[in-house]
Write a protein that holds these residues in place. Structure first.
Motif, mmCIF file in Angstrom:
data_model
loop_
_atom_site.group_PDB
_atom_site.id
_atom_site.type_symbol
_atom_site.label_atom_id
_atom_site.label_comp_id
_atom_site.label_asym_id
_atom_site.label_seq_id
_atom_site.Cartn_x
_atom_site.Cartn_y
_atom_site.Cartn_z
ATOM 1 N N VAL A 95 4.457 2.499 -8.011
ATOM 2 C CA VAL A 95 5.073 1.549 -7.095
ATOM 3 C C VAL A 95 6.032 2.310 -6.195
ATOM 4 O O VAL A 95 6.786 3.176 -6.667
ATOM 5 N N ALA A 96 6.004 1.994 -4.906
ATOM 6 C CA ALA A 96 6.827 2.748 -3.954
ATOM 7 C C ALA A 96 8.304 2.630 -4.270
ATOM 8 O O ALA A 96 9.054 3.606 -4.178
ATOM 9 N N ALA A 97 8.748 1.432 -4.637
ATOM 10 C CA ALA A 97 10.160 1.216 -4.949
ATOM 11 C C ALA A 97 10.271 -0.018 -5.820
ATOM 12 O O ALA A 97 9.358 -0.851 -5.863
ATOM 13 N N PHE A 98 11.393 -0.139 -6.504
ATOM 14 C CA PHE A 98 11.612 -1.353 -7.292
ATOM 15 C C PHE A 98 11.934 -2.476 -6.322
ATOM 16 O O PHE A 98 12.977 -2.470 -5.661
ATOM 17 N N ASP A 99 11.001 -3.448 -6.210
ATOM 18 C CA ASP A 99 11.174 -4.499 -5.219
ATOM 19 C C ASP A 99 11.981 -5.679 -5.775
ATOM 20 O O ASP A 99 13.150 -5.812 -5.472
ATOM 21 N N ASP A 100 11.348 -6.526 -6.592
ATOM 22 C CA ASP A 100 12.089 -7.664 -7.120
ATOM 23 C C ASP A 100 11.482 -8.103 -8.440
ATOM 24 O O ASP A 100 10.367 -7.739 -8.800
ATOM 25 N N ALA A 101 12.254 -8.897 -9.179
ATOM 26 C CA ALA A 101 11.825 -9.344 -10.510
ATOM 27 C C ALA A 101 10.608 -10.252 -10.431
ATOM 28 O O ALA A 101 9.821 -10.314 -11.388
ATOM 29 N N TRP A 102 10.412 -10.969 -9.320
ATOM 30 C CA TRP A 102 9.262 -11.851 -9.148
ATOM 31 C C TRP A 102 7.961 -11.050 -9.196
ATOM 32 O O TRP A 102 7.026 -11.399 -9.923
ATOM 33 N N LYS A 353 22.615 -14.132 1.309
ATOM 34 C CA LYS A 353 21.910 -13.102 0.548
ATOM 35 C C LYS A 353 20.412 -13.407 0.530
ATOM 36 O O LYS A 353 19.976 -14.533 0.756
ATOM 37 N N SER A 354 19.614 -12.382 0.221
ATOM 38 C CA SER A 354 18.163 -12.552 0.203
ATOM 39 C C SER A 354 17.707 -13.162 -1.111
ATOM 40 O O SER A 354 18.428 -13.148 -2.113
ATOM 41 N N ALA A 355 16.479 -13.703 -1.087
ATOM 42 C CA ALA A 355 15.886 -14.226 -2.321
ATOM 43 C C ALA A 355 15.691 -13.111 -3.345
ATOM 44 O O ALA A 355 15.801 -13.327 -4.547
ATOM 45 N N ARG A 356 15.394 -11.910 -2.858
ATOM 46 C CA ARG A 356 15.237 -10.768 -3.767
ATOM 47 C C ARG A 356 16.544 -10.492 -4.518
ATOM 48 O O ARG A 356 16.536 -10.239 -5.722
ATOM 49 N N TRP A 357 17.656 -10.560 -3.819
ATOM 50 C CA TRP A 357 18.963 -10.354 -4.463
ATOM 51 C C TRP A 357 19.194 -11.393 -5.549
ATOM 52 O O TRP A 357 19.636 -11.075 -6.652
ATOM 53 N N LEU A 358 18.888 -12.657 -5.226
ATOM 54 C CA LEU A 358 19.117 -13.735 -6.180
ATOM 55 C C LEU A 358 18.253 -13.563 -7.426
ATOM 56 O O LEU A 358 18.736 -13.695 -8.557
ATOM 57 N N LEU A 359 16.973 -13.264 -7.233
ATOM 58 C CA LEU A 359 16.068 -13.082 -8.370
ATOM 59 C C LEU A 359 16.495 -11.907 -9.239
ATOM 60 O O LEU A 359 16.524 -11.998 -10.468
#
Length: 488
Positions: A95-102, A353-359
Motif C-alpha cells: 500500500v502506498a501509504a496508510f490511508d484510513d481505517a475504513w 476536519k476530514s472524514a479520514r481524520w474522524l475515522l
C-alpha cells in the motif's frame, strides 16, 4: 517456480508441524503465544518486502505485543487483535501509504474471507504457470509409477520380513479430522505469506467514507436540527427529572423498568444522531458554512452526550441492583467510546476536519480500548467488584464459578468475611473447586500460563493451610448448594 514461493510453502508446513507438536490435546496455554511468535518470525523470514518496510515493523511490533499477551493469558480477543495487526504488517508494504481505517477494515475483511481459498488457488496457479509441467494432472502422472510401485514392493517385503511388518504395524496414520485441522492451519497461515491482491485492489476502489443525504437543503437541515433538538430536550428533561433527581414516577412505571429499559436504545439513538450530523453538515455543503446550522448541531451533539450519560447511569443503576459482569463492563466502555465519538464529530464539524481524520481517531480509540480489554481480565475485575460491593449472602456464586480462576482471589477474600454457615459452605466449595481447577491446569505444561502461575502463587499465600483441604465430592448446583438443601 520461484524460490520465494518454496520458502513460503516451507514456512506454512513448518507452522503446521509446530501446531501438531504443540497442541495434541487442545488450543490453550502459553503455547498459543509461542505459535503466534513463530508465525511472526516466519513472516519476516519469507517476506523481504515486510522485512524492509519501516511501516511494517511498526505493525510487527504491535503483533509482538499481542503475541506476548497470548503467552501470558491466551483468549479470543488477543488472538483476533494479533491476527489483525499481523495482517496489516503483511499488507502494508503493498500500500502506498496508510490511508484510513475504513479502507483497512475492507482489506482485513477480504484477507479474512480469502483464507479458505488462497492456498489452493495459489498452488493451482503456480502448478500451471508457463507450461512447466506442474499441473495437478501431470504431477499425478509423474508420481503414479514410483508411488504405486514403491507401495507394492513395501507390502511384499512386509509379508516376507517380520521386522518391516512391525515397523508398519507401529505406524499410526493421521485421522481424517487431523488432516482437516492441518489443512485449516495451513489455510490460516498462508494469506499472511502471500496476501491477496484483491484486498489492495478493492479497497482502492472504495469511495470516501463521507455520509451523504442527497436532496437536503439548508432550510430542511435547519428545520430538522430544530426538531431534533426539541425531541432530545424532552427526553433529556424526563431523564433529569426521573433518573438523575429521583423524582416519583407515574403509576405503573417502576424505577427499575425506567432505568433498565432505555440504556441500549439510547446508545443506538446517539449513534444514529452522529451519522445524521455528519451527513447534514458535510464539508463543502451549504449547511456546513451556516452559523445557525453549526450552532444547532453543536447543541444537538451536547444533548446526545447527556443521552449517553443517562445510558451510563441506567447501566450503573442496573449493576447496583443486580451485579457487575464482564459484558456490562464492556457495555460501559462502549458507551464511553460513543461519547468520545460524538465529541470527535463535533470537533470535526467545527474545525472542518476530514472524514479520514474522524475515522482514524475513532479507530485509534477503539484499538486502545480493545487492547486494554485483551490485557485485563474483565471477569476477575467484575468478580472483585461484586465481592466488595455486596453482602456475602447476595453474591451470585454461580456467576463467580462461571468466571473461572479469575474469581479465585475474590472468592478467597469473600470466604474471610462474616456470613452464615450455609453460605460459608457454598463459598468454600466453589473456592476449592476453582483452586483445584487452576492447580490442575498449572501442573500440565499444555495449559500452563504465567498469569495462572501468578494467580496460583497468590492464592497459596492467602490460603495457607486451607490449600490441603480436598474438594467435597458430592454433586452440587452451580452456587455450591446441595440438591437436597433447603433454599432460604
Amino acid at each position: 517456480m520461484r524460490l520465494s514461493f518454496l520458502l513460503k510453502i516451507a514456512a506454512t508446513v513448518g507452522l503446521v508441524l509446530l501446531f501438531h507438536g504443540l497442541f495434541p490435546d487442545g488450543f490453550e496455554g502459553a503455547r498459543v503465544g509461542g505459535l503466534a511468535a513463530v508465525w511472526l518470525v516466519l513472516l519476516v523470514a519469507v517476506r523481504r518486502d515486510v522485512a524492509r518496510s519501516r511501516r511494517a515493523w511498526v505493525a510487527l511490533g504491535g503483533a509482538a505485543v499481542f503475541a506476548g499477551m497470548l503467552v501470558d493469558d491466551p483468549g479470543p480477543l488477543p488472538w483476533v487483535l494479533f491476527w489483525a495487526v499481523l495482517s496489516v504488517a503483511a499488507l502494508i508494504p503493498r500500500v502506498a501509504a496508510f490511508d484510513d481505517a475504513w479502507r483497512w477494515a475492507m482489506r482485513l475483511l477480504v484477507q479474512g474471507l480469502s483464507t479458505p481459498f488462497a492456498l489452493p488457488f495459489d498452488l493451482r496457479r503456480m502448478g500451471g504457470v508457463r507450461g512447466r509441467g506442474l499441473s495437478p494432472v501431470r504431477i499425478a502422472a509423474t508420481l503414479a509409477l514410483p508411488v504405486i510401485g514403491g507401495t507394492l514392493f513395501l507390502v511384499l517385503f512386509a509379508q516376507a520380513n517380520p521386522l518391516i511388518e512391525n515397523v508398519f504395524y507401529n505406524v499410526a496414520l493421521p485421522e481424517p479430522w487431523q488432516l482437516g485441522l492441518w489443512a485449516a492451519v495451513a489455510a490460516m497461515a498462508w494469506p499472511a505469506f502471500r496476501p491477496r491482491a484483491a484486498a489492495i485492489r478493492w479497497a482502492a476502489r472504495l469511495p470516501d467514507p463521507e455520509p451523504r443525504m442527497p436532496g437536503t437543503s439548508l432550510p430542511s437541515v435547519l428545520l430538522a436540527l430544530g426538531l431534533f433538538n426539541l425531541l432530545f430536550a424532552v427526553q433529556n428533561a424526563l431523564d433529569i427529572a426521573f433518573l438523575w433527581s429521583g423524582a416519583g414516577l407515574p403509576e405503573g412505571v417502576s424505577a427499575a423498568d425506567y432505568a433498565h429499559r432505555g440504556a441500549y436504545p439510547l446508545i443506538a439513538t446517539a449513534l444514529l444522531a452522529g451519522v445524521l450530523a455528519l451527513a447534514m453538515l458535510r464539508p463543502g455543503s451549504e449547511s456546513a458554512g451556516n452559523r445557525w446550522a453549526r450552532r444547532l448541531v453543536t447543541l444537538w451533539v451536547a444533548q446526545n452526550l447527556v443521552l449517553v450519560a443517562s445510558s451510563v447511569l441506567r447501566t450503573t443503576r442496573y449493576i447496583d441492583e443486580s451485579m457487575l459482569t464482564a459484558w456490562r463492563i464492556a457495555a460501559l466502555l462502549w458507551m464511553g467510546l460513543v461519547a468520545l465519538g460524538l465529541v470527535l464529530i463535533a470537533w470535526r464539524i467545527l474545525r472542518a476536519k476530514s472524514a479520514r481524520w474522524l475515522l482514524n481517531a475513532n479507530a485509534v480509540a477503539a484499538g486502545l480500548v480493545l487492547s486494554v480489554c485483551a490485557t485485563v481480565d474483565l471477569g476477575a475485575t467484575a468478580a472483585a467488584f461484586n465481592v466488595d460491593a455486596q453482602r456475602p449472602e447476595a453474591v451470585d456464586l454461580c456467576y463467580l464459578r462461571h468466571v473461572g480462576d479469575g474469581a479465585l482471589l475474590p472468592m478467597i477474600k469473600l470466604e474471610q468475611r462474616l456470613m452464615d454457615a450455609a453460605t460459608r459452605e457454598r463459598v468454600r466449595f466453589i473456592r476449592q473447586t476453582l483452586f483445584a481447577d487452576l492447580l490442575w491446569r498449572q501442573t500440565h505444561w499444555g495449559s500452563w500460563t504465567p498469569r495462572g502461575a501468578r494467580r496460583l502463587s497468590a492464592a497459596r499465600a492467602a490460603l495457607g493451610r486451607e490449600v490441603a483441604r480436598p474438594v467435597d465430592p458430592r454433586l452440587r448446583f452451580c452456587d455450591g448448594s446441595l440438591p437436597n438443601e433447603v433454599q432460604s
